[in-house]
Design a protein around this motif. Sequence first.
Motif, mmCIF file in Angstrom:
data_model
loop_
_atom_site.group_PDB
_atom_site.id
_atom_site.type_symbol
_atom_site.label_atom_id
_atom_site.label_comp_id
_atom_site.label_asym_id
_atom_site.label_seq_id
_atom_site.Cartn_x
_atom_site.Cartn_y
_atom_site.Cartn_z
ATOM 1 N N PRO A 1 -5.872 5.590 3.497
ATOM 2 C CA PRO A 1 -5.341 5.974 4.735
ATOM 3 C C PRO A 1 -4.437 7.242 4.553
ATOM 4 O O PRO A 1 -4.512 8.220 5.393
ATOM 5 C CB PRO A 1 -4.263 4.639 5.067
ATOM 6 C CG PRO A 1 -4.767 3.482 4.408
ATOM 7 C CD PRO A 1 -5.722 3.990 3.221
ATOM 8 N N LYS A 2 -3.552 7.313 3.479
ATOM 9 C CA LYS A 2 -2.834 8.386 3.194
ATOM 10 C C LYS A 2 -3.887 9.686 2.792
ATOM 11 O O LYS A 2 -3.492 10.912 3.293
ATOM 12 C CB LYS A 2 -1.743 8.067 2.048
ATOM 13 C CG LYS A 2 -1.082 9.504 1.560
ATOM 14 C CD LYS A 2 0.009 8.938 0.712
ATOM 15 C CE LYS A 2 0.690 10.363 0.105
ATOM 16 N NZ LYS A 2 1.746 9.836 -0.995
ATOM 17 N N ARG A 3 -4.836 9.553 1.902
ATOM 18 C CA ARG A 3 -5.642 10.494 1.538
ATOM 19 C C ARG A 3 -6.282 11.283 2.982
ATOM 20 O O ARG A 3 -6.451 12.075 2.934
ATOM 21 C CB ARG A 3 -6.679 9.867 0.763
ATOM 22 C CG ARG A 3 -5.953 9.712 -0.730
ATOM 23 C CD ARG A 3 -6.988 8.952 -1.789
ATOM 24 N NE ARG A 3 -8.143 9.901 -2.225
ATOM 25 C CZ ARG A 3 -9.326 9.969 -2.660
ATOM 26 N NH1 ARG A 3 -9.506 8.680 -2.921
ATOM 27 N NH2 ARG A 3 -9.843 10.858 -3.067
ATOM 28 N N VAL B 1 -9.816 -2.144 -2.144
ATOM 29 C CA VAL B 1 -9.724 -0.956 -2.766
ATOM 30 C C VAL B 1 -9.471 0.390 -1.777
ATOM 31 O O VAL B 1 -8.788 1.298 -2.062
ATOM 32 C CB VAL B 1 -10.915 -0.428 -3.525
ATOM 33 C CG1 VAL B 1 -12.123 -0.024 -2.700
ATOM 34 C CG2 VAL B 1 -10.557 0.612 -4.446
ATOM 35 N N TYR B 2 -9.623 0.243 -0.553
ATOM 36 C CA TYR B 2 -9.373 0.987 0.475
ATOM 37 C C TYR B 2 -7.810 1.038 0.522
ATOM 38 O O TYR B 2 -7.352 2.098 0.641
ATOM 39 C CB TYR B 2 -9.853 0.528 1.863
ATOM 40 C CG TYR B 2 -9.300 1.279 3.106
ATOM 41 C CD1 TYR B 2 -9.969 2.369 3.548
ATOM 42 C CD2 TYR B 2 -8.092 0.972 3.824
ATOM 43 C CE1 TYR B 2 -9.579 3.153 4.638
ATOM 44 C CE2 TYR B 2 -8.115 1.641 4.893
ATOM 45 C CZ TYR B 2 -8.283 2.920 5.403
ATOM 46 O OH TYR B 2 -8.143 3.476 6.393
ATOM 47 N N TYR B 3 -7.142 0.067 0.498
ATOM 48 C CA TYR B 3 -5.428 0.142 0.463
ATOM 49 C C TYR B 3 -5.089 0.386 -0.999
ATOM 50 O O TYR B 3 -4.173 1.191 -1.030
ATOM 51 C CB TYR B 3 -5.067 -1.304 0.715
ATOM 52 C CG TYR B 3 -5.349 -1.757 2.301
ATOM 53 C CD1 TYR B 3 -4.882 -1.166 3.194
ATOM 54 C CD2 TYR B 3 -6.193 -2.783 2.372
ATOM 55 C CE1 TYR B 3 -5.081 -1.582 4.446
ATOM 56 C CE2 TYR B 3 -6.369 -3.372 3.649
ATOM 57 C CZ TYR B 3 -6.192 -2.751 4.613
ATOM 58 O OH TYR B 3 -6.291 -3.061 6.009
ATOM 59 N N ILE B 4 -5.902 -0.089 -2.033
ATOM 60 C CA ILE B 4 -5.393 0.067 -3.553
ATOM 61 C C ILE B 4 -5.295 1.471 -3.793
ATOM 62 O O ILE B 4 -4.430 1.995 -4.523
ATOM 63 C CB ILE B 4 -6.139 -0.869 -4.365
ATOM 64 C CG1 ILE B 4 -5.763 -2.166 -4.167
ATOM 65 C CG2 ILE B 4 -5.742 -0.360 -5.819
ATOM 66 C CD1 ILE B 4 -6.383 -3.211 -4.745
ATOM 67 N N ASN B 5 -6.277 2.245 -3.624
ATOM 68 C CA ASN B 5 -6.648 3.544 -3.710
ATOM 69 C C ASN B 5 -6.036 4.624 -2.662
ATOM 70 O O ASN B 5 -6.190 5.642 -2.669
ATOM 71 C CB ASN B 5 -8.131 3.827 -4.122
ATOM 72 C CG ASN B 5 -8.301 3.506 -5.407
ATOM 73 O OD1 ASN B 5 -7.639 3.110 -6.339
ATOM 74 N ND2 ASN B 5 -9.537 3.595 -5.749
ATOM 75 N N ASP B 6 -5.253 3.961 -1.742
ATOM 76 C CA ASP B 6 -4.583 4.733 -0.803
ATOM 77 C C ASP B 6 -5.303 5.519 -0.040
ATOM 78 O O ASP B 6 -4.909 6.697 0.423
ATOM 79 C CB ASP B 6 -3.235 5.574 -1.206
ATOM 80 C CG ASP B 6 -2.092 5.578 -0.325
ATOM 81 O OD1 ASP B 6 -2.277 4.977 0.876
ATOM 82 O OD2 ASP B 6 -1.178 6.127 -0.802
ATOM 83 N N VAL C 1 0.891 -1.274 -0.195
ATOM 84 C CA VAL C 1 0.135 -0.087 0.132
ATOM 85 C C VAL C 1 0.882 1.272 0.111
ATOM 86 O O VAL C 1 0.283 2.404 -0.112
ATOM 87 C CB VAL C 1 -0.931 -0.057 1.188
ATOM 88 C CG1 VAL C 1 -1.956 -1.196 0.793
ATOM 89 C CG2 VAL C 1 -0.163 -0.096 2.744
ATOM 90 N N SER C 2 1.982 1.218 0.313
ATOM 91 C CA SER C 2 2.866 2.164 0.402
ATOM 92 C C SER C 2 3.209 2.766 -1.406
ATOM 93 O O SER C 2 3.842 3.896 -1.330
ATOM 94 C CB SER C 2 4.212 1.960 1.032
ATOM 95 O OG SER C 2 4.952 0.921 0.395
ATOM 96 N N GLU C 3 3.252 1.796 -2.239
ATOM 97 C CA GLU C 3 3.487 2.391 -3.348
ATOM 98 C C GLU C 3 2.232 3.001 -4.167
ATOM 99 O O GLU C 3 1.345 2.254 -3.993
ATOM 100 C CB GLU C 3 4.001 1.209 -4.285
ATOM 101 C CG GLU C 3 5.362 0.527 -3.817
ATOM 102 C CD GLU C 3 5.827 -0.661 -4.367
ATOM 103 O OE1 GLU C 3 5.161 -1.018 -5.303
ATOM 104 O OE2 GLU C 3 6.838 -1.300 -4.042
ATOM 105 N N PRO C 4 2.255 3.991 -5.177
ATOM 106 C CA PRO C 4 1.305 4.442 -5.633
ATOM 107 C C PRO C 4 0.806 3.422 -6.487
ATOM 108 O O PRO C 4 1.531 2.757 -7.551
ATOM 109 C CB PRO C 4 1.863 5.610 -6.460
ATOM 110 C CG PRO C 4 3.364 5.454 -6.671
ATOM 111 C CD PRO C 4 3.687 4.641 -5.353
#
Length: 268
Positions: free
Chosen positions: A248-250, A241-246, A17-20
Amino acid sequence: MSQLSIFDMVISEPVAVSEPVKPVVMPVPAFRHVSADTARREFIREFRHTAPYHRRWDVFSDFIALAASDLDMARIHTAEANANAARIYARYKPDDMEKLKNLFSLLVDALTAQFQDFLGSVFMELELGSGDMGQYFTPYPVSQLLTGVLTGDMHAQLKTCPYITLSEPTSGAGGMVIAYAEAMRDAGLNPSEQLLVITTDIDPVAADMTFIQLSLLGIPAIVHTGNTLSLQVSRTRCTPVYYINDFPKRVREHERIQAMLNFIRNMG
């Protein structure tokens, strides 16, 4: 022992999840182009012939447990997930495990064909509701009607935040959330990028039903199993998709911006 899985098409490795990553766009790609009605009829028929040596409720809850475990990216390789899968596998004959695989394929077919509360509807049709808990899942057309009445101007909401936050304190199988996501799509929005859902249900099976359907529909969600009134939570799952579309960061970035704006306003 490696992770046991009955679902060949499900992601088997956790996503970094850290990678875009390119955002996921709904709906889930079609696998077999089976109509929703056909998938529902086949699911009901197959389920009724799966593992007749077990109670129908036990088969359904085992199916839901396996599906939720395989879609849970944060836990898919844990010792607990392996142990739970092995325990369920030991209860079924090989032919019935194949039927469980087919049930999952039919679930994917149904949700690919159209937005709907598939698991909630088949749960009610199979008369699996608990008399003790009084389980009743709202028919999806009613959820659509309520969503149409209660939904505000989505485009206006997105002017102040890059995503709409939706909270569902008694999610059932997720029908209201699915109806809201469908309304967003019909309004020309992308729920996979512009919706963040937080759900809770006290029944672990119902919470897992929500998690499974929102996962397959590409809806970013934090799904709690717990008591909304007492604020006690026994388990939390986040859809892929919560992780895939990042998200947590958003979420962190949006909260940081809001804190900065509030500070500036207070200084003035």
